[in-house]
Design a protein around this motif. Structure first.
Motif, PDB file in Angstrom:
ATOM      1  N   ASP A 167      56.082 -31.291 -31.777  1.00 40.85           N
ATOM      2  CA  ASP A 167      55.656 -31.512 -33.333  1.00 40.85           C
ATOM      3  C   ASP A 167      56.885 -32.067 -34.267  1.00 40.85           C
ATOM      4  OD1 ASP A 167      53.219 -30.682 -32.505  1.00 40.85           O
ATOM      5  OD2 ASP A 167      53.679 -28.542 -33.157  1.00 40.85           O
ATOM      6  N   SER A 168      57.841 -32.006 -33.893  1.00 42.07           N
ATOM      7  CA  SER A 168      58.932 -32.313 -34.775  1.00 42.07           C
ATOM      8  C   SER A 168      60.098 -33.234 -33.895  1.00 42.07           C
ATOM      9  CB  SER A 168      59.892 -31.103 -35.135  1.00 42.07           C
ATOM     10  OG  SER A 168      60.196 -30.132 -33.999  1.00 42.07           O
ATOM     11  N   LEU A 169      59.863 -33.571 -32.619  1.00 38.56           N
ATOM     12  CA  LEU A 169      60.937 -34.270 -31.862  1.00 38.56           C
ATOM     13  C   LEU A 169      60.095 -35.544 -31.047  1.00 38.56           C
ATOM     14  CD1 LEU A 169      63.997 -34.929 -30.861  1.00 38.56           C
ATOM     15  CD2 LEU A 169      63.302 -33.445 -29.048  1.00 38.56           C
ATOM     16  N   ASP A 170      60.443 -36.696 -31.268  1.00 38.17           N
ATOM     17  CA  ASP A 170      60.152 -37.871 -30.137  1.00 38.17           C
ATOM     18  C   ASP A 170      61.243 -38.013 -29.303  1.00 38.17           C
ATOM     19  OD1 ASP A 170      57.661 -38.354 -31.234  1.00 38.17           O
ATOM     20  OD2 ASP A 170      58.444 -39.822 -32.792  1.00 38.17           O
ATOM     21  N   ILE A 171      61.009 -38.230 -28.095  1.00 42.51           N
ATOM     22  CA  ILE A 171      62.000 -38.539 -27.152  1.00 42.51           C
ATOM     23  C   ILE A 171      61.445 -39.935 -26.497  1.00 42.51           C
ATOM     24  CG2 ILE A 171      63.048 -38.282 -24.959  1.00 42.51           C
ATOM     25  CD1 ILE A 171      62.983 -35.107 -25.626  1.00 42.51           C
ATOM     26  N   TYR A 172      62.543 -40.887 -26.590  1.00 52.29           N
ATOM     27  CA  TYR A 172      62.015 -42.207 -25.959  1.00 52.29           C
ATOM     28  C   TYR A 172      63.355 -42.305 -24.925  1.00 52.29           C
ATOM     29  CZ  TYR A 172      59.277 -43.906 -29.943  1.00 52.29           C
ATOM     30  OH  TYR A 172      58.433 -43.996 -30.905  1.00 52.29           O
ATOM     31  N   ALA A 173      62.550 -42.371 -23.526  1.00 52.27           N
ATOM     32  CA  ALA A 173      63.591 -42.515 -22.456  1.00 52.27           C
ATOM     33  C   ALA A 173      63.578 -44.022 -22.112  1.00 52.27           C
ATOM     34  CB  ALA A 173      62.954 -41.687 -21.082  1.00 52.27           C
ATOM     35  N   VAL A 174      64.900 -44.598 -22.543  1.00 53.03           N
ATOM     36  CA  VAL A 174      65.122 -46.277 -22.352  1.00 53.03           C
ATOM     37  C   VAL A 174      65.637 -46.240 -21.020  1.00 53.03           C
ATOM     38  CG1 VAL A 174      66.146 -48.089 -23.570  1.00 53.03           C
ATOM     39  CG2 VAL A 174      65.283 -46.199 -24.874  1.00 53.03           C
ATOM     40  N   ASN A 175      65.000 -46.799 -19.989  1.00 53.62           N
ATOM     41  CA  ASN A 175      65.445 -47.280 -18.924  1.00 53.62           C
ATOM     42  C   ASN A 175      66.219 -48.572 -18.954  1.00 53.62           C
ATOM     43  OD1 ASN A 175      64.774 -49.112 -16.100  1.00 53.62           O
ATOM     44  ND2 ASN A 175      65.359 -47.115 -15.654  1.00 53.62           N
ATOM     45  N   VAL A 176      67.478 -48.549 -18.824  1.00 55.77           N
ATOM     46  CA  VAL A 176      68.253 -49.941 -18.804  1.00 55.77           C
ATOM     47  C   VAL A 176      67.718 -50.491 -17.359  1.00 55.77           C
ATOM     48  CG1 VAL A 176      70.157 -51.090 -19.328  1.00 55.77           C
ATOM     49  CG2 VAL A 176      69.702 -48.865 -20.252  1.00 55.77           C
ATOM     50  N   THR A 177      66.623 -51.426 -17.488  1.00 53.94           N
ATOM     51  CA  THR A 177      65.997 -51.919 -16.346  1.00 53.94           C
ATOM     52  C   THR A 177      66.982 -52.998 -15.649  1.00 53.94           C
ATOM     53  OG1 THR A 177      64.139 -51.426 -17.263  1.00 53.94           O
ATOM     54  CG2 THR A 177      63.828 -52.573 -15.425  1.00 53.94           C
ATOM     55  N   LEU A 178      67.892 -53.613 -16.673  1.00 51.40           N
ATOM     56  CA  LEU A 178      68.705 -54.561 -16.035  1.00 51.40           C
ATOM     57  C   LEU A 178      69.460 -54.204 -14.790  1.00 51.40           C
ATOM     58  CD1 LEU A 178      69.733 -57.539 -16.323  1.00 51.40           C
ATOM     59  CD2 LEU A 178      71.407 -56.507 -17.941  1.00 51.40           C
ATOM     60  N   TYR A 179      69.941 -52.741 -14.891  1.00 48.85           N
ATOM     61  CA  TYR A 179      70.741 -52.214 -14.078  1.00 48.85           C
ATOM     62  C   TYR A 179      69.941 -51.318 -13.096  1.00 48.85           C
ATOM     63  CZ  TYR A 179      74.530 -53.304 -17.307  1.00 48.85           C
ATOM     64  OH  TYR A 179      75.238 -53.924 -18.138  1.00 48.85           O
ATOM     65  N   ASP A 180      68.571 -51.503 -12.858  1.00 43.82           N
ATOM     66  CA  ASP A 180      67.656 -50.667 -12.181  1.00 43.82           C
ATOM     67  C   ASP A 180      66.723 -51.441 -11.523  1.00 43.82           C
ATOM     68  OD1 ASP A 180      66.868 -47.992 -11.162  1.00 43.82           O
ATOM     69  OD2 ASP A 180      66.551 -47.255 -13.264  1.00 43.82           O
ATOM     70  N   LYS A 181      65.847 -50.837 -10.965  1.00 46.24           N
ATOM     71  CA  LYS A 181      64.866 -51.412 -10.241  1.00 46.24           C
ATOM     72  C   LYS A 181      63.512 -50.636 -10.825  1.00 46.24           C
ATOM     73  CE  LYS A 181      67.122 -52.608  -6.299  1.00 46.24           C
ATOM     74  NZ  LYS A 181      67.723 -52.053  -4.768  1.00 46.24           N
ATOM     75  N   LEU A 182      62.637 -51.524 -11.121  1.00 47.31           N
ATOM     76  CA  LEU A 182      61.323 -51.054 -12.014  1.00 47.31           C
ATOM     77  C   LEU A 182      60.592 -50.049 -11.059  1.00 47.31           C
ATOM     78  CD1 LEU A 182      59.477 -50.924 -14.410  1.00 47.31           C
ATOM     79  CD2 LEU A 182      58.336 -52.826 -13.465  1.00 47.31           C
ATOM     80  N   ASP A 183      60.505 -50.143  -9.752  1.00 47.58           N
ATOM     81  CA  ASP A 183      59.721 -49.419  -8.807  1.00 47.58           C
ATOM     82  C   ASP A 183      60.487 -47.967  -8.766  1.00 47.58           C
ATOM     83  OD1 ASP A 183      57.878 -51.136  -8.373  1.00 47.58           O
ATOM     84  OD2 ASP A 183      58.662 -51.753  -6.265  1.00 47.58           O
TER      85      ASP A 183
END
Length: 192
Positions: free
Chosen positions: A111-127
């Motif tokens: 109710d008081s916090l948003d979390i955005y998990a930002v995957n740095v996809t340039l260094y990762d694989k989408l799958d």
């Protein structure tokens, strides 16, 4: 025999030059000469991340990124809730370590916090990123930083990097690496 002496002498001269010069870098020779620069500590990850990065007390850079759910998420400016930006990659062991805690925080403070998990996809694989999200049961938005643009805005140098942003859109803390779960929770509780 004379030839071997010349070769040995040449090698010793080259070794001496290499040790004394070190390509013009401060190092072994400068510490022998009493130069204090050679005895300085290496900067910490937090110190390196702080160079050129937005500082606590300044406005968070504005950006928008697509989420795994197909929506576009925006950061920057006033918000309804405190925001925790979590920059991560699926291969990052410390990211795996903190994943259950992020999930617990998202549920506890929904109710008081948003979390955005930002995957740095340039260094990762989408799958692999999708498999990570499924394995750890993320229910909060997972954003895809495919060109590393958002990560660069925060001068990211290590995973995970967490950025706490208050409701006014002001950065309150930048955390490089994993900290104890109770310490992260205390930082969040101070803002909500």
């Amino acid at each position: 025999m004379n030839r071997n002496r010349w070769i040995l002498a040449a090698l010793l001269v080259l070794l001496a030059i290499a040790l004394l010069d070190r390509g013009g870098q401060d190092g072994w020779f400068s510490s022998l000469s009493g130069d204090s620069k050679g005895s300085e500590k290496e900067p910490s990850l937090s110190a390196m991340a702080a160079e050129g990065a937005p500082k606590p007390g300044t406005a968070a850079p504005a950006f928008s990124l697509p989420g795994l759910d197909g929506k576009t998420y925006e950061v920057g400016g006033k918000r309804d809730k405190v925001l925790l930006l979590n920059f991560w990659a699926s291969w990052c062991d410390p990211c795996k370590e903190e994943a259950p805690e992020l999930k617990a925080l998202a549920e506890k403070y929904k109710d008081s916090l948003d979390i955005y998990a930002v995957n740095v996809t340039l260094y990762d694989k989408l799958d692999e990123a999708k498999a990570f999200v499924k394995e750890y049961g993320y229910t909060f938005p997972v954003l895809l930083d495919e060109k590393e643009e958002a990560y660069r805005m925060f001068n990211g140098i290590a995973f995970p990097t967490n950025v706490l942003i208050d409701e006014q859109g002001v950065i309150r803390d930048v955390i490089v690496g994993v900290i104890p779960p109770e310490e992260l929770e205390a930082k969040i509780k101070n803002l909500i």
